[in-house]
Design a protein around this motif. Structure first.
Motif, PDB file in Angstrom:
ATOM      1  N   CYS A 254       0.760  -1.089   0.000  1.00  9.36           N
ATOM      2  CA  CYS A 254       0.034  -0.072   0.007  1.00  9.36           C
ATOM      3  C   CYS A 254       0.836   1.309  -0.002  1.00  9.36           C
ATOM      4  O   CYS A 254       1.910   1.237   0.812  1.00  9.36           O
ATOM      5  CB  CYS A 254      -0.976  -0.075   1.099  1.00  9.36           C
ATOM      6  N   THR A 255       0.603   2.243  -0.649  1.00 10.37           N
ATOM      7  CA  THR A 255       1.395   3.319  -0.955  1.00 10.37           C
ATOM      8  C   THR A 255       0.634   4.575  -0.258  1.00 10.37           C
ATOM      9  O   THR A 255      -0.528   4.958  -0.424  1.00 10.37           O
ATOM     10  CB  THR A 255       1.693   3.983  -2.221  1.00 10.37           C
ATOM     11  N   VAL A 256       1.050   5.315   0.988  1.00  9.80           N
ATOM     12  CA  VAL A 256       0.735   6.454   1.283  1.00  9.80           C
ATOM     13  C   VAL A 256       1.635   7.723   0.913  1.00  9.80           C
ATOM     14  O   VAL A 256       2.829   7.724   0.896  1.00  9.80           O
ATOM     15  CB  VAL A 256       1.077   6.330   3.015  1.00  9.80           C
ATOM     16  N   SER A 264       6.837  18.404  -1.940  1.00  8.60           N
ATOM     17  CA  SER A 264       7.770  17.548  -1.891  1.00  8.60           C
ATOM     18  C   SER A 264       7.064  16.234  -1.750  1.00  8.60           C
ATOM     19  O   SER A 264       7.141  15.457  -0.672  1.00  8.60           O
ATOM     20  CB  SER A 264       8.460  17.752  -0.424  1.00  8.60           C
ATOM     21  N   PRO A 265       6.622  15.717  -2.960  1.00  6.90           N
ATOM     22  CA  PRO A 265       5.826  14.529  -3.125  1.00  6.90           C
ATOM     23  C   PRO A 265       6.391  13.390  -2.802  1.00  6.90           C
ATOM     24  O   PRO A 265       7.648  13.129  -2.957  1.00  6.90           O
ATOM     25  CB  PRO A 265       5.372  14.594  -4.399  1.00  6.90           C
ATOM     26  N   SER A 266       5.894  12.529  -1.689  1.00  6.28           N
ATOM     27  CA  SER A 266       6.653  11.313  -1.238  1.00  6.28           C
ATOM     28  C   SER A 266       5.695  10.183  -1.455  1.00  6.28           C
ATOM     29  O   SER A 266       4.632  10.333  -1.442  1.00  6.28           O
ATOM     30  CB  SER A 266       7.107  11.401   0.149  1.00  6.28           C
ATOM     31  N   ALA A 267       6.596   9.038  -1.425  1.00  8.07           N
ATOM     32  CA  ALA A 267       5.677   7.828  -1.557  1.00  8.07           C
ATOM     33  C   ALA A 267       6.214   6.697  -0.468  1.00  8.07           C
ATOM     34  O   ALA A 267       7.314   6.259  -0.501  1.00  8.07           O
ATOM     35  CB  ALA A 267       5.894   7.211  -2.741  1.00  8.07           C
ATOM     36  N   ILE A 268       5.692   6.507   0.522  1.00  5.37           N
ATOM     37  CA  ILE A 268       5.783   5.634   1.614  1.00  5.37           C
ATOM     38  C   ILE A 268       5.005   4.215   1.406  1.00  5.37           C
ATOM     39  O   ILE A 268       3.703   4.136   1.328  1.00  5.37           O
ATOM     40  CB  ILE A 268       5.157   6.219   2.985  1.00  5.37           C
TER      41      ILE A 268
END
Length: 289
Positions: A254-256, A264-268
């Motif tokens: 799953c991506t948060v 500052s787009p981030s993909a956790i």
């Protein structure tokens, strides 16, 4: 074609930092993710020295020390400009990735020490990621009065749902009706510290579900900056809560997505553990030239 990928820097001298960017969203360009100043050898540094380095850079900073427990790769300490933290998800992910690049960690699995306890780690050769464990989430409800205080601090009329959740530090999860409503938030930052103390939280983590992804923003209690571009332990707590109420699946990644409103787009990345309660946490890391 010119290769613009930053080259692996040499190992920094004792007490000096290398710079990483963690939870980068490859689809959003090179400026996403959350920066981490990483001190590979923090022997001889006192807590005041570590906090001063974090204040100098203005980011959560990681410090590597020899392990003082058997069967552990190393011991990690984390500081923000305002104080020491027991655990920092993105700094741990980034540190382990860097240790892999420098040849300091070569096994498929290991453990590291933090003030929050031992953390299991595994290397994902296919993706080039370091995965770290987070324990099973714990939650506690908030009262209607506390919900109204949260809404006031966020400058919204009301909250759809607000709950405290934690895998290491308590974050307050606030469900928003849409990603647009999430991005439009303009909180009262002056009220944040007092509110978080009143509700026993270290930060507000409003979120919105959109398809298979979850979008979130993090407004910390007192880290020295008003918003965080990527917060691994908050995302882990959110994933645990959403998995418990069956909003996100546990059998796939799953991506948060965080930091979008900050530019500052981030993909956790998170996935369930099969061998123990809790989840695995990871994401892409890059060097900062």
């Amino acid at each position: 074609m010119t290769d613009l990928t930053p080259r692996r820097p040499p190992e920094p001298p004792v007490g000096e930092a290398a710079m990483l960017r963690v939870f980068v969203d490859p689809a959003a360009g090179p400026r996403g993710g959350n920066p981490v100043p990483l001190v590979l050898d923090a022997r001889g540094m006192q807590a005041a020295d570590m906090q001063a380095l974090a204040a100098h850079y203005g980011h959560e900073s990681a410090f590597v020390l020899p392990a003082d427990a058997p069967d552990h790769l190393c011991r990690l300490r984390f500081f923000v400009p305002g104080h020491e933290m027991e655990m920092c998800g993105h700094a741990t992910v980034g540190t382990l990735w860097a240790l892999r690049q420098w040849g300091r960690w070569t096994t498929p699995h290991a453990r590291v020490q933090t003030l929050s306890g031992s953390v299991d780690i595994e290397w994902d050769e296919a993706r080039g990621w370091a995965w770290i464990s987070q324990p099973e989430v714990t939650t506690s409800p908030l009262s209607a009065e506390q919900g109204r205080a949260i809404a006031k601090a966020l400058r919204i009329e009301s909250t759809l749902c607000a709950i405290n959740a934690s895998t290491s530090r308590v974050k307050t999860l606030i469900r928003m009706p849409s990603v647009a409503a999430l991005d439009a938030l303009a909180p009262d930052f002056d009220a944040m510290r007092g509110l978080c103390e009143a509700i026993d939280s270290t930060g507000l983590y409003p979120y919105a579900v959109a398809g298979h992804d979850v979008y979130a923003r993090q407004f910390p209690k007192a880290s020295g900056y008003p918003e965080d571009a990527a917060t691994g332990i908050a995302a882990a707590a959110l994933w645990g809560y959403l998995a418990n109420v069956r909003v996100v699946p546990t059998d796939r990644v799953c991506t948060v997505r965080q930091g979008v409103a900050m530019g500052s787009p981030s993909a956790i990345q998170l996935r369930g553990r099969k061998d123990a309660p809790g989840c695995w946490l990871s994401g892409e890391t890059r060097w900062i030239p």
